[in-house]
Design a protein around this motif. Structure first.
Motif, mmCIF file in Angstrom:
data_model
loop_
_atom_site.group_PDB
_atom_site.id
_atom_site.type_symbol
_atom_site.label_atom_id
_atom_site.label_comp_id
_atom_site.label_asym_id
_atom_site.label_seq_id
_atom_site.Cartn_x
_atom_site.Cartn_y
_atom_site.Cartn_z
ATOM 1 N N VAL A 1 -38.989 45.650 -9.847
ATOM 2 C CA VAL A 1 -39.093 44.219 -10.114
ATOM 3 C C VAL A 1 -38.118 43.506 -9.184
ATOM 4 N N LEU A 2 -38.590 42.433 -8.583
ATOM 5 C CA LEU A 2 -37.802 41.665 -7.630
ATOM 6 C C LEU A 2 -37.403 40.332 -8.241
ATOM 7 N N ARG A 3 -36.235 39.858 -7.857
ATOM 8 C CA ARG A 3 -35.836 38.511 -8.261
ATOM 9 C C ARG A 3 -34.826 37.985 -7.253
ATOM 10 N N LEU A 4 -34.658 36.683 -7.285
ATOM 11 C CA LEU A 4 -33.663 36.054 -6.424
ATOM 12 C C LEU A 4 -32.270 36.276 -7.001
ATOM 13 N N THR A 5 -31.323 36.421 -6.118
ATOM 14 C CA THR A 5 -29.918 36.429 -6.534
ATOM 15 C C THR A 5 -29.476 34.966 -6.620
ATOM 16 N N PRO A 6 -28.330 34.705 -7.201
ATOM 17 C CA PRO A 6 -27.829 33.324 -7.189
ATOM 18 C C PRO A 6 -27.712 32.766 -5.760
ATOM 19 N N ALA A 7 -27.312 33.604 -4.799
ATOM 20 C CA ALA A 7 -27.243 33.145 -3.403
ATOM 21 C C ALA A 7 -28.632 32.805 -2.870
ATOM 22 N N GLY A 8 -29.635 33.586 -3.272
ATOM 23 C CA GLY A 8 -31.012 33.303 -2.866
ATOM 24 C C GLY A 8 -31.512 32.002 -3.458
ATOM 25 N N GLU A 9 -31.207 31.771 -4.729
ATOM 26 C CA GLU A 9 -31.609 30.515 -5.378
ATOM 27 C C GLU A 9 -30.949 29.322 -4.710
ATOM 28 N N GLU A 10 -29.667 29.460 -4.386
ATOM 29 C CA GLU A 10 -28.935 28.365 -3.749
ATOM 30 C C GLU A 10 -29.515 28.083 -2.357
ATOM 31 N N LEU A 11 -29.855 29.126 -1.621
ATOM 32 C CA LEU A 11 -30.435 28.944 -0.285
ATOM 33 C C LEU A 11 -31.793 28.254 -0.366
ATOM 34 N N VAL A 12 -32.640 28.693 -1.288
ATOM 35 C CA VAL A 12 -33.947 28.047 -1.457
ATOM 36 C C VAL A 12 -33.751 26.577 -1.817
ATOM 37 N N ASP A 13 -32.830 26.286 -2.713
ATOM 38 C CA ASP A 13 -32.551 24.889 -3.084
ATOM 39 C C ASP A 13 -32.142 24.068 -1.860
#
Length: 189
Positions: free
Chosen positions: A113-125
């Motif tokens: 299962v894949l998910r964004l890390t907090p750093a990934g979420e921040e980058l997408v934002d």
């Protein structure tokens, strides 16, 4: 011979309604293609504004993870329209950058299962926020009647796409095909 002609469509009379419809459809097609190139260019500019070396396909993967939430690798590949091996290579690159996380599905240990890390979420934002600001600035330059006309036209175009892009309806086909629950790594009791 009359039977052979059944089902055949005669060529449109020059200047007739079919020709006008074909011309209008071509004009709309060219306008949508130009708008699409604009959005891709704005996405590339937004991506260049962040300090992480990403490609547009990698950004699309991050956005898919953001849209779909935790998702199985096979479902991500289907959402992106790529093979599982291509999706895995992309996820490995994103994981190296600290933007995604892979875990074994507790309900089926053979699945990842894949998910964004907090750093990934921040980058997408940041990237999407930058793109949104640029689009907003462009839209603000339009006269009010033209702006108002865009909403129903773009909404209709998106609706006409239907199931062409599962990302347009995150609760739709991609989630159904994936069999993903809200968070497979932390299922609700």
């Amino acid at each position: 011979m009359a039977q052979q002609d059944e089902g055949r469509r005669e060529a449109p009379v020059q200047g007739g309604p079919d020709e006008a419809l074909d011309r209008e459809a071509e004009e709309v097609t060219l306008a949508v293609m130009a708008a699409s190139r604009l959005v891709v260019a704005l996405s590339a500019r937004a991506l260049a504004a962040v300090d992480v070396p990403l490609t547009l396909p990698q950004l699309r993967s991050l956005v898919a993870l953001r849209t779909c939430g935790p998702i199985k690798l096979a479902a991500m590949a289907a959402t992106l329209g790529v093979s599982s091996s291509t999706a895995l290579r992309m996820v490995e690159r994103l994981e190296t950058l600290g933007l995604t996380d892979r875990r074994v599905n507790p309900d089926n240990r053979r699945e990842v299962v894949l998910r964004l890390t907090p750093a990934g979420e921040e980058l997408v934002d940041r990237v999407l926020g930058h793109r949104r600001a640029e689009i907003r600035a462009l839209v603000a330059r339009l006269p009010a009647p033209e702006r108002a006309g865009l909403v129903p036209a773009l909404t209709a175009l998106t609706a006409a796409a239907g199931d062409l892009d599962p990302g347009l309806d995150p609760a739709g086909e991609a989630g159904r095909l994936a069999g993903v629950v809200d968070d497979p790594l932390n299922p609700a009791p």
